[in-house]
Enzyme design. Structure first.
Site: not given
Ligand SMILES: Nc1ncnc2c1ncn2[C@@H]1O[C@H](COP(=O)(O)OP(=O)(O)OP(=O)(O)O)[C@@H](O)[C@H]1O
Ligand SMILES: [Mg+2]
Length: 585
Positions: A376-378, A380-382, A506
């Site tokens: 899913g997109p960056s 997104g909460g993965k 990743e």
């Molecule tokens: N420790 C934190 N404190 C506050 N907000 C956070 C924290 N970690 C992540 N977020 C927020 O939560 C949301 C989801 O983050 P997450 O790291 O789960 O995304 P992701 O899907 O893994 O993205 P990516 O593909 O870029 O790694 C983002 O908007 C991020 O800004």
């Molecule tokens: Mg991530």
């Protein structure tokens, strides 16, 4: 480094609470009570000698030169010299012991604190809390409290002795002393504020420098040298202003003390001459009076700085209490974890880091023994999903269960040990390749096992070329390695542990195509028959997964195999098309 405001500005009610965290901390830390009491006793002994000396001198001046009196005077001088040296050592010794105790307490607490606390308090700030703030607290019992006790004892003792000389002498000091002490306390209060401002500015400056100096490549890349130069100058300038103000505040103490000295001298000489001229007191009594007052005021001069130190320790306590009063992670729980032989179920899970919801009513299950990919997109909460599985954070709504049991019921150490987590930011320790691989492994690990794990992770080719092989230092936090090399070490760590369940965030994103293929093959071996959750941007990695979850802005937009999702899920379809370099259909 943010300086937490102490509670003065919030009013009296809150102010009284400053001592609550202090007292709590006192009970939590095992303080060296024996040494604190011993120190206080020898300080009081020294003060007693201080109180004896003017009286003995008075007797000698009055013509009493009996051996006992003369030897007494000499003994008092020798005793004071010996004791003051001893006191300065015992005071420092006690301070180190208290320091050790507070630091030990904070460190233990930090190791048991949830990640959430480390999100709130920056690393720099943690460092200053465990180092300088504890030192400020340690001097309370190794210096401030014993000093206050001694000053009070000397003050009361002096006034009492003066009353025995003549009530007028006692009364004069009984009136003058409270005014003097009051002004010094007021001065201490003001000077503390100025001092705090200076500390704040210094903290800003060091924070600025520490942050910028590690980001030099970023500054160069964005050519922001000039802007940063200006920003640095502003910080330096504001620290300079605060320093001047602080010096001014320090300086004001001189005329203030001078003024008091003048008033005091007029009082001593004027009142003394008057009483002697009227034959109310004799000359030797006046000498005694003069010596008492001079000695006492020599000691009272330190009141201002004592008060400042006390206030600073209160500030430090408030900051440290924020760490020690934060709830610890719960390690001991109801259930032992037999093995992860059931599905992991996310049931109506919602989660936020304090602000906007990051996961919104998410439902899925991770089948046991299968490979689940999350795409899913960056943003997104993965990664958040993996953090929730590791129990770095807890869900706000809904539940995560293993079979039917909420994961919060299992012993935390057992739970986390069951997972092998290759995190997205690849944390490595400062140390050797070997130290990084065996970190946290409880058993003996042979060189062969390490080599095998490195070969599996396709890392052996580069490690064997390092000048000391697996015993090569890889720099601060692994800084001497490339992104791909770091990633392969992180994967080798997982191979070595062979955990029940894999969480790979990743894990191959920094590898070149050839290395990636080799690592992927190795990972296929690793993920075989093992519950695995793999996050990947590269869709080739997830193609063969048993189940793919498409996560978009915190919601599940589709679940299925590659083939199913290609048919049913538009987002996934678009993703695949984009990666293949074809327009989406
Ligand atoms: N420790 C934190 N404190 C506050 N907000 C956070 C924290 N970690 C992540 N977020 C927020 O939560 C949301 C989801 O983050 P997450 O790291 O789960 O995304 P992701 O899907 O893994 O993205 P990516 O593909 O870029 O790694 C983002 O908007 C991020 O800004
Ligand atoms: Mg991530």
């Amino acid at each position: 480094m943010e300086i937490i405001e102490d509670t003065n500005e919030k009013g009296e009610k809150v102010k009284s609470k400053i001592w609550r965290p202090y007292i709590k901390l006192l009970f939590k830390a095992k303080l060296p009570y024996f040494w604190i009491v011993f120190l206080t006793v020898i300080i009081l002994a020294e003060s007693t000698l201080t109180l004896m000396f003017p009286d003995l001198t008075k007797k000698i001046v009055g013509g009493n030169i009996e051996t006992a009196v003369v030897l007494g005077a000499v003994g008092v001088i020798v005793g004071k010299v010996a004791l003051s040296g001893f006191i300065s050592f015992i005071s420092k010794f006690t301070m180190f012991k208290i320091d050790k105790s507070y630091r030990g307490l904070i460190w233990k607490q930090l190791m048991r604190s949830p990640i959430e606390l480390f999100d709130q308090v920056k690393a720099n700030e943690m460092v200053s809390r465990t180092s300088t703030d504890t030192a400020k607290m340690s001097i309370v019992f190794s210096y401030i409290v014993p000093s206050f006790i001694s000053v009070t004892y000397l003050t009361v003792g002096t006034v009492a002795i003066l009353f025995t000389y003549d009530w007028r002498l006692g009364l004069a000091q009984a009136i003058f002393l409270p005014i003097y002490i009051g002004v010094y306390f007021w001065y201490g209060h003001w000077s503390y504020k100025v001092n705090k401002q200076l500390q704040g500015k210094l903290a800003n400056l060091t924070q600025f420098l520490a942050e910028l100096l590690v980001n030099i490549p970023l500054i160069k890349t964005f050519v922001t040298e000039k802007a940063e130069d200006q920003r640095g100058k502003r910080n330096i300038q504001s620290y300079y202003r605060a320093s001047v103000k602080k010096k001014l505040a320090d300086w004001i103490e001189h005329p203030m003390t001078g003024l008091f000295d003048v008033v005091q001298s007029i009082l001593v000489i004027g009142l003394g001459v008057y009483l002697v001229s009227r034959s109310i007191i004799t000359m030797d009594v006046w000498v005694g009076y003069f010596l008492y007052v001079t000695t006492l005021f020599g000691v009272l001069n330190t009141l201002g700085s004592l008060f400042i130190e006390l206030k600073m320790s209160q500030g430090a306590t408030t900051r440290i209490a924020q760490l020690t009063e934060h709830p610890e992670e719960e390690y001991e729980r109801q259930k032992s974890l037999p093995s992860l032989n059931q599905d992991l179920i996310f049931d109506h899970v919602s989660f936020d880091y304090g602000e906007e919801k990051v996961l919104k009513d998410v439902n899925f299950s991770i089948p046991h023994g299968k490979v689940t990919a999350i795409v899913g997109p960056s943003g997104g909460g993965k990664t958040t999903i993996l953090s929730l599985i590791e129990q770095f954070y807890h869900v706000n709504e809904g539940t995560i269960t293993l079979g039917n049991t909420p994961i919060e019921n299992f012993h935390l150490k057992e739970w986390r040990s069951a997972f092998g987590y290759v995190a997205q930011d690849i944390p490595l320790l400062t140390g050797t390749v070997r130290e990084n691989l065996v970190y946290g492994v409880d058993r003996e690990v042979s060189d062969d096992e390490i080599t095998e794990a490195l070969i599996q992770a396709n890392a052996w080719s580069f490690v064997q070329n390092l000048h000391e092989g697996i015993d090569t230092h890889i720099g601060e936090s692994g800084g001497k390695l490339s992104g791909g090399q770091r990633q392969r070490l992180a994967i080798a760590r997982v191979f070595l542990r062979s955990p029940q369940c894999l969480l790979l965030d990743e894990a191959t994103s920094n590898l070149d195509t050839r290395s990636e293929k080799a690592v992927q093959e190795a990972m296929q071996k690793l993920t075989k028959d093992r519950t695995s959750i793999v996050i990947a941007h590269d869709l080739a990695t997830v193609h063969d997964a048993d189940q793919i979850i498409v996560l978009d802005e915190g919601t599940v937009s589709g679940i299925g195999t590659h083939e199913q999702l290609m048919k049913e899920n538009e987002l996934y379809h678009t993703f695949v098309q984009l990666q293949l370099g074809k327009p989406a259909l």
